[in-house]
Design a protein around this motif. Structure first.
Motif, PDB file in Angstrom:
ATOM      1  N   ALA A  85       0.832  -1.209   0.000  1.00 34.82           N
ATOM      2  CA  ALA A  85       0.000   0.000   0.000  1.00 34.82           C
ATOM      3  C   ALA A  85       0.866   1.259   0.000  1.00 34.82           C
ATOM      4  O   ALA A  85       0.547   2.241  -0.687  1.00 34.82           O
ATOM      5  CB  ALA A  85      -0.926  -0.004   1.211  1.00 34.82           C
ATOM      6  N   MET A  86       1.966   1.215   0.732  1.00 33.65           N
ATOM      7  CA  MET A  86       2.871   2.366   0.744  1.00 33.65           C
ATOM      8  C   MET A  86       3.523   2.557  -0.621  1.00 33.65           C
ATOM      9  O   MET A  86       3.683   3.693  -1.091  1.00 33.65           O
ATOM     10  CB  MET A  86       3.935   2.184   1.827  1.00 33.65           C
ATOM     11  N   GLY A 124       3.111   5.845  -2.967  1.00 30.39           N
ATOM     12  CA  GLY A 124       4.273   6.552  -3.498  1.00 30.39           C
ATOM     13  C   GLY A 124       4.230   6.671  -5.009  1.00 30.39           C
ATOM     14  O   GLY A 124       4.575   7.712  -5.580  1.00 30.39           O
ATOM     15  N   LEU A 125       3.784   5.608  -5.664  1.00 32.97           N
ATOM     16  CA  LEU A 125       3.658   5.618  -7.117  1.00 32.97           C
ATOM     17  C   LEU A 125       2.593   6.622  -7.562  1.00 32.97           C
ATOM     18  O   LEU A 125       2.795   7.360  -8.533  1.00 32.97           O
ATOM     19  CB  LEU A 125       3.318   4.214  -7.610  1.00 32.97           C
ATOM     20  N   ALA A 160      14.242   2.495  -3.485  1.00 31.23           N
ATOM     21  CA  ALA A 160      14.694   1.866  -2.237  1.00 31.23           C
ATOM     22  C   ALA A 160      13.751   0.734  -1.834  1.00 31.23           C
ATOM     23  O   ALA A 160      14.190  -0.293  -1.322  1.00 31.23           O
ATOM     24  CB  ALA A 160      14.778   2.910  -1.132  1.00 31.23           C
ATOM     25  N   ALA A 161      12.470   0.911  -2.091  1.00 32.93           N
ATOM     26  CA  ALA A 161      11.504  -0.145  -1.788  1.00 32.93           C
ATOM     27  C   ALA A 161      11.732  -1.362  -2.680  1.00 32.93           C
ATOM     28  O   ALA A 161      11.436  -2.484  -2.285  1.00 32.93           O
ATOM     29  CB  ALA A 161      10.076   0.370  -1.953  1.00 32.93           C
ATOM     30  N   PHE A 212      18.109  -1.103 -10.355  1.00 32.64           N
ATOM     31  CA  PHE A 212      18.138  -0.144 -11.458  1.00 32.64           C
ATOM     32  C   PHE A 212      17.667  -0.808 -12.731  1.00 32.64           C
ATOM     33  O   PHE A 212      18.130  -1.876 -13.105  1.00 32.64           O
ATOM     34  CB  PHE A 212      19.564   0.389 -11.676  1.00 32.64           C
ATOM     35  N   THR A 213      16.737  -0.146 -13.383  1.00 34.04           N
ATOM     36  CA  THR A 213      16.312  -0.569 -14.707  1.00 34.04           C
ATOM     37  C   THR A 213      16.629   0.567 -15.672  1.00 34.04           C
ATOM     38  O   THR A 213      16.966   1.676 -15.262  1.00 34.04           O
ATOM     39  CB  THR A 213      14.796  -0.867 -14.744  1.00 34.04           C
ATOM     40  N   PHE A 214      16.497   0.286 -16.955  1.00 33.39           N
ATOM     41  CA  PHE A 214      16.742   1.325 -17.949  1.00 33.39           C
ATOM     42  C   PHE A 214      15.755   2.479 -17.789  1.00 33.39           C
ATOM     43  O   PHE A 214      16.114   3.639 -17.964  1.00 33.39           O
ATOM     44  CB  PHE A 214      16.669   0.738 -19.361  1.00 33.39           C
TER      45      PHE A 214
END
Length: 137
Positions: free
Chosen positions: A3-4, A8-9, A66-67, A72-74
């Motif tokens: 849910a967090m 955030g999204l 951080a979640a 790292f993605t492109f």
């Protein structure tokens, strides 16, 4: 935890949409402006708003990374690069107004407008491109 992350999204998406609105507002404000002093006063109000929105987007993006345990993605790298480019463009736009536009010089404001429209056009293009890319992904 989920849910967090979703919250955030959503805040991240909202920040991007509001930043698009601020860039469009800057374009409209610049196109309707005819007096340098009035425009620069308005810009001093709007510029911190766009800077704060870019910071909000970077912060929520960092929290979401951080979640995801800093995976790292492109797409993440592209969003970070676009945020850095937008910060540079905003700084150049302000610096151009501050240094190169003299009130006594004839046609200086129209010269600034050309450069500012180019900077704002690049910003809105980058925002639209990364938004559509993330929607389609």
């Amino acid at each position: 935890m989920e849910a967090m992350y979703t919250t955030g999204l959503n805040i991240h998406y909202f920040g991007v949409i509001v930043l698009m609105g601020v860039v469009v507002f800057n374009i409209v404000m610049l196109s309707l402006s005819h007096h340098l002093i009035r425009y620069s006063k308005r810009m001093r109000i709007v510029m911190p708003i766009s800077g704060s929105l870019i910071a909000l987007i970077l912060f929520t993006g960092a929290v979401m990374m951080a979640a995801k345990h800093l995976h790292f993605t492109f797409a993440n790298v592209a969003m970070i690069a676009i945020a850095i480019i937008m910060i540079i463009l905003e700084a150049k736009r302000y610096k151009t107004l501050k240094r190169k536009t003299d009130i006594t010089q004839e046609g200086a404001f129209s010269e600034y407008k050309k450069k500012a429209f180019r900077f704002l056009g690049i910003e809105i293009s980058l925002l639209i491109a990364i938004t559509f890319w993330m929607i389609l992904q």
